[in-house]
Design a protein around this motif. Sequence first.
Motif, mmCIF file in Angstrom:
data_model
loop_
_atom_site.group_PDB
_atom_site.id
_atom_site.type_symbol
_atom_site.label_atom_id
_atom_site.label_comp_id
_atom_site.label_asym_id
_atom_site.label_seq_id
_atom_site.Cartn_x
_atom_site.Cartn_y
_atom_site.Cartn_z
ATOM 1 N N VAL A 111 0.838 -1.202 0.000
ATOM 2 C CA VAL A 111 0.000 0.000 0.000
ATOM 3 C C VAL A 111 0.867 1.244 0.000
ATOM 4 O O VAL A 111 0.625 2.202 -0.755
ATOM 5 C CB VAL A 111 -0.957 -0.004 1.222
ATOM 6 C CG1 VAL A 111 -1.642 1.357 1.363
ATOM 7 C CG2 VAL A 111 -2.001 -1.105 1.089
ATOM 8 N N GLU A 112 1.920 1.267 0.835
ATOM 9 C CA GLU A 112 2.761 2.460 0.884
ATOM 10 C C GLU A 112 3.493 2.669 -0.445
ATOM 11 O O GLU A 112 3.669 3.813 -0.886
ATOM 12 C CB GLU A 112 3.776 2.383 2.025
ATOM 13 C CG GLU A 112 4.487 3.729 2.180
ATOM 14 C CD GLU A 112 5.471 3.787 3.312
ATOM 15 O OE1 GLU A 112 5.644 4.892 3.863
ATOM 16 O OE2 GLU A 112 6.095 2.761 3.628
ATOM 17 N N ILE A 157 -7.375 -1.321 -1.059
ATOM 18 C CA ILE A 157 -7.219 -0.436 0.098
ATOM 19 C C ILE A 157 -6.930 0.994 -0.355
ATOM 20 O O ILE A 157 -7.518 1.957 0.150
ATOM 21 C CB ILE A 157 -6.110 -0.961 1.026
ATOM 22 C CG1 ILE A 157 -6.562 -2.262 1.699
ATOM 23 C CG2 ILE A 157 -5.743 0.076 2.084
ATOM 24 C CD1 ILE A 157 -5.449 -3.011 2.401
ATOM 25 N N VAL A 158 -6.027 1.143 -1.335
ATOM 26 C CA VAL A 158 -5.694 2.474 -1.832
ATOM 27 C C VAL A 158 -6.917 3.135 -2.440
ATOM 28 O O VAL A 158 -7.209 4.316 -2.192
ATOM 29 C CB VAL A 158 -4.546 2.391 -2.858
ATOM 30 C CG1 VAL A 158 -4.348 3.741 -3.548
ATOM 31 C CG2 VAL A 158 -3.260 1.953 -2.184
ATOM 32 N N GLU A 159 -7.668 2.396 -3.235
ATOM 33 C CA GLU A 159 -8.864 2.966 -3.856
ATOM 34 C C GLU A 159 -9.918 3.320 -2.808
ATOM 35 O O GLU A 159 -10.654 4.294 -2.953
ATOM 36 C CB GLU A 159 -9.418 1.986 -4.884
ATOM 37 C CG GLU A 159 -8.502 1.828 -6.102
ATOM 38 C CD GLU A 159 -9.053 0.832 -7.114
ATOM 39 O OE1 GLU A 159 -9.976 0.070 -6.738
ATOM 40 O OE2 GLU A 159 -8.574 0.832 -8.250
ATOM 41 N N THR A 160 -9.980 2.511 -1.733
ATOM 42 C CA THR A 160 -10.956 2.787 -0.675
ATOM 43 C C THR A 160 -10.650 4.082 0.044
ATOM 44 O O THR A 160 -11.523 4.936 0.238
ATOM 45 C CB THR A 160 -10.990 1.630 0.345
ATOM 46 O OG1 THR A 160 -11.397 0.436 -0.314
ATOM 47 C CG2 THR A 160 -11.953 1.937 1.489
ATOM 48 N N ILE A 161 -9.389 4.262 0.446
ATOM 49 C CA ILE A 161 -9.073 5.461 1.221
ATOM 50 C C ILE A 161 -9.109 6.712 0.341
ATOM 51 O O ILE A 161 -9.232 7.820 0.846
ATOM 52 C CB ILE A 161 -7.706 5.347 1.933
ATOM 53 C CG1 ILE A 161 -6.560 5.293 0.918
ATOM 54 C CG2 ILE A 161 -7.675 4.153 2.868
ATOM 55 C CD1 ILE A 161 -5.201 5.423 1.551
ATOM 56 N N MET A 162 -9.024 6.533 -0.979
ATOM 57 C CA MET A 162 -9.172 7.671 -1.878
ATOM 58 C C MET A 162 -10.644 7.916 -2.227
ATOM 59 O O MET A 162 -10.964 8.789 -3.027
ATOM 60 C CB MET A 162 -8.345 7.452 -3.155
ATOM 61 C CG MET A 162 -6.851 7.388 -2.899
ATOM 62 S SD MET A 162 -6.274 8.873 -2.060
ATOM 63 C CE MET A 162 -4.624 8.355 -1.584
ATOM 64 N N GLY A 163 -11.516 7.119 -1.650
ATOM 65 C CA GLY A 163 -12.943 7.362 -1.800
ATOM 66 C C GLY A 163 -13.561 6.833 -3.074
ATOM 67 O O GLY A 163 -14.634 7.295 -3.476
ATOM 68 N N THR A 164 -12.906 5.841 -3.743
ATOM 69 C CA THR A 164 -13.448 5.343 -5.005
ATOM 70 C C THR A 164 -13.750 3.854 -4.954
ATOM 71 O O THR A 164 -13.891 3.224 -5.986
ATOM 72 C CB THR A 164 -12.450 5.599 -6.144
ATOM 73 O OG1 THR A 164 -11.217 4.933 -5.853
ATOM 74 C CG2 THR A 164 -12.211 7.084 -6.314
ATOM 75 N N TRP A 165 -13.830 3.282 -3.742
ATOM 76 C CA TRP A 165 -14.070 1.842 -3.648
ATOM 77 C C TRP A 165 -14.940 1.562 -2.434
ATOM 78 O O TRP A 165 -14.872 2.243 -1.427
ATOM 79 C CB TRP A 165 -12.730 1.098 -3.531
ATOM 80 C CG TRP A 165 -12.806 -0.370 -3.822
ATOM 81 C CD1 TRP A 165 -13.185 -1.358 -2.966
ATOM 82 C CD2 TRP A 165 -12.501 -1.012 -5.054
ATOM 83 N NE1 TRP A 165 -13.121 -2.557 -3.582
ATOM 84 C CE2 TRP A 165 -12.703 -2.390 -4.878
ATOM 85 C CE3 TRP A 165 -12.066 -0.548 -6.314
ATOM 86 C CZ2 TRP A 165 -12.499 -3.326 -5.884
ATOM 87 C CZ3 TRP A 165 -11.857 -1.479 -7.314
ATOM 88 C CH2 TRP A 165 -12.069 -2.849 -7.093
ATOM 89 N N SER A 166 -15.776 0.516 -2.534
ATOM 90 C CA SER A 166 -16.611 0.120 -1.409
ATOM 91 C C SER A 166 -15.715 -0.331 -0.252
ATOM 92 O O SER A 166 -14.751 -1.068 -0.472
ATOM 93 C CB SER A 166 -17.547 -1.013 -1.825
ATOM 94 O OG SER A 166 -18.258 -1.494 -0.710
ATOM 95 N N PRO A 167 -15.991 0.079 0.998
ATOM 96 C CA PRO A 167 -15.071 -0.171 2.094
ATOM 97 C C PRO A 167 -15.012 -1.617 2.577
ATOM 98 O O PRO A 167 -14.108 -1.970 3.299
ATOM 99 C CB PRO A 167 -15.590 0.734 3.212
ATOM 100 C CG PRO A 167 -17.022 0.937 2.905
ATOM 101 C CD PRO A 167 -17.119 0.936 1.411
ATOM 102 N N VAL A 168 -15.965 -2.464 2.261
ATOM 103 C CA VAL A 168 -15.967 -3.825 2.802
ATOM 104 C C VAL A 168 -16.307 -4.798 1.685
ATOM 105 O O VAL A 168 -17.197 -4.541 0.878
ATOM 106 C CB VAL A 168 -16.999 -3.972 3.951
ATOM 107 C CG1 VAL A 168 -16.991 -5.382 4.490
ATOM 108 C CG2 VAL A 168 -16.702 -2.987 5.073
ATOM 109 N N ILE A 169 -15.599 -5.929 1.630
ATOM 110 C CA ILE A 169 -15.950 -6.961 0.649
ATOM 111 C C ILE A 169 -16.850 -7.986 1.315
ATOM 112 O O ILE A 169 -16.855 -8.121 2.541
ATOM 113 C CB ILE A 169 -14.690 -7.630 0.067
ATOM 114 C CG1 ILE A 169 -13.918 -8.381 1.161
ATOM 115 C CG2 ILE A 169 -13.790 -6.638 -0.608
ATOM 116 C CD1 ILE A 169 -12.805 -9.254 0.613
#
Length: 637
Positions: free
Chosen positions: A483-484, A625-637
Amino acid sequence: MTSYRPDALIASDISAYLQLHQNKSLLRFITCGSVDDGKSTLIGRLLYDSKMIFEDQLASLEADSKRVGTQGGEIDFALLVDGLAAEREQGITIDVAYRFFATEKRKFIVADTPGHEQYTRNMVTGASTADLAVILIDARKGVLTQTRRHSYLCHLLGIRHIVLAVNKMDLIGYDQAAYDAIVEDYRAFAESIGITSFTPIPISGFKGDNITGSSPNTIWYTGLSLLQHLESVEIDADADAARPFRLPVQWVNRPNLDFRGFAGMIAAGTVRPGDKVRILPSGQVTEVARIVAFGGDREQAVAGESVTLTLADEVDCSRGNVIAAADAPPQVADQFQATIVWMDQAELLPGRAYWLKLGTQTVSATVQPPRHAVCVNTMAELSVKTLGLNDIGIAEVYTDRGVVFESYAQGKDLGGFILIDKATNATVAAGMLNFSLRRAQNVHWQAVEINREAHANQKHQAPRLLWFTGLSGSGKSTIANLVEKKLHAMGKHSFLLDGDNIRHGLNKDLGFTDADRIENIRRVGEVAKLMTDAGLIVLTAFISPFRAERDLVRQMLPEGEFFEIHVDTPLEVAEARDVKGLYKKARDGQIAHFTGISSPYEAPEAPEIRVDTTRESPEDAAERIVETIMGTWSPVI
């Protein structure tokens, strides 16, 4: 002595009976001591002799006494108090039993407290509101450990009137020499813990000697009987009224738009309309406009009365605040030295956050490793790392914000507290604040001109804390590292705090006990908070096995900045990987306190992101994870 039997009253007598007792002083006292010293029997005898037993109760008592047969066919007075079935079956007192009785001179509320060591916490409950303690000693056994423990607790809890009731004198033939030896033995102990005076009385709760009047069996004793002493002992009922005014706000009374009052019980002092008061912890000063009570407005109210105050100005005041005399307010602090009585089967975990309830204030608090525990037999200070059931210790307590307080010696209402486990809501300890720490008064938050928003704007990003949690070998560090790398490639400013790396420096002094794990996470949380204040996206990869500590870190940050990422790998899968060989060592007993094997892991209940490593590769998880924290992905699968 003339007494009243309530069941004998007819309707025309009830009014006179109630008026007779209405204006009498009230004495709250407890009976305590070791197991089977006769506490319940003594209270039963007092109830019987003061004629506070209904006729049907008396008949039932006589029948139960014959059925139980513990007193050779005579009345077993203990059965009046030992109401729990378990107590009757075992012949012991487990819970605290409260009873009311009255004589011509005074009203009484008595608490029968348990003698077994494992029920010491119940004894503390009974003693917390008592004015006087009757400490019983079995004349055949003398001063025992539990006698010392209960005496020490009574002294700690501020009970200044002590009666030493040497019971069962009939079983030693009313021997004065034996009685005198017990009194001298107790006197030596009492002086060692700071009890300056007590009243010794030789009694027999079963036979009634020196209970309500002088006994012909102890002609060598010239003092008052127990009941005579209870009727005549001077309780300083005006002490609280003479102290500066304090009202802990329990409720904001707002029945309509035209009325806003602050309700609570006055803990100390006297208040009148026009008095200047200070609202704490804010420190705002105003005046009392009205004192509203049942029946109408009052010109004065004193300690012990429940009232509603209206104020002259629109000030910010709510439940948990304290309205106090403007010229003599209590203190506000967030760090204290306290005496703690631990009341839970599970040991104190230093560094864990508990709820601390002090008056109407409830705050989050942590207890530091105890400075020492107290041996009740010798008063020696014992070196300990934690506190177990019934232990008494001195420790520092830190709260998450300032609380309004006084030392316990000044006042119980703002000096006595309880600790509550956040997960179970169980009361785990009772405590007494001794004083605030000097550093709590001298260390202040320094305002800076470049704040966290300025740091974040400079980096063109929103601060985040990505908290990776999971079992050893679950893949936390691998995924966090990926992620980093992705964040770095995107031009984001980030920093990865890895569990193993932190233990080489910042936390090299910590082991893997539960207490050390808690402190490990607390330190990491504080560092991560500072880094988010600098505008960074912070990643942490720690097992962090306990929900309470993960929640503590979450509460350090503004809402929406903490992302709990559960790397959810089954134990058998993580153990099969065993990259570092730690599971094998743990199974062989070479590593103690290993999460998943000999120490628990509390999985997140509602993480922002869950990674199932049996269904998703590390690369795919990192991308999501990266897409989630950038607000473009659903937070839970």
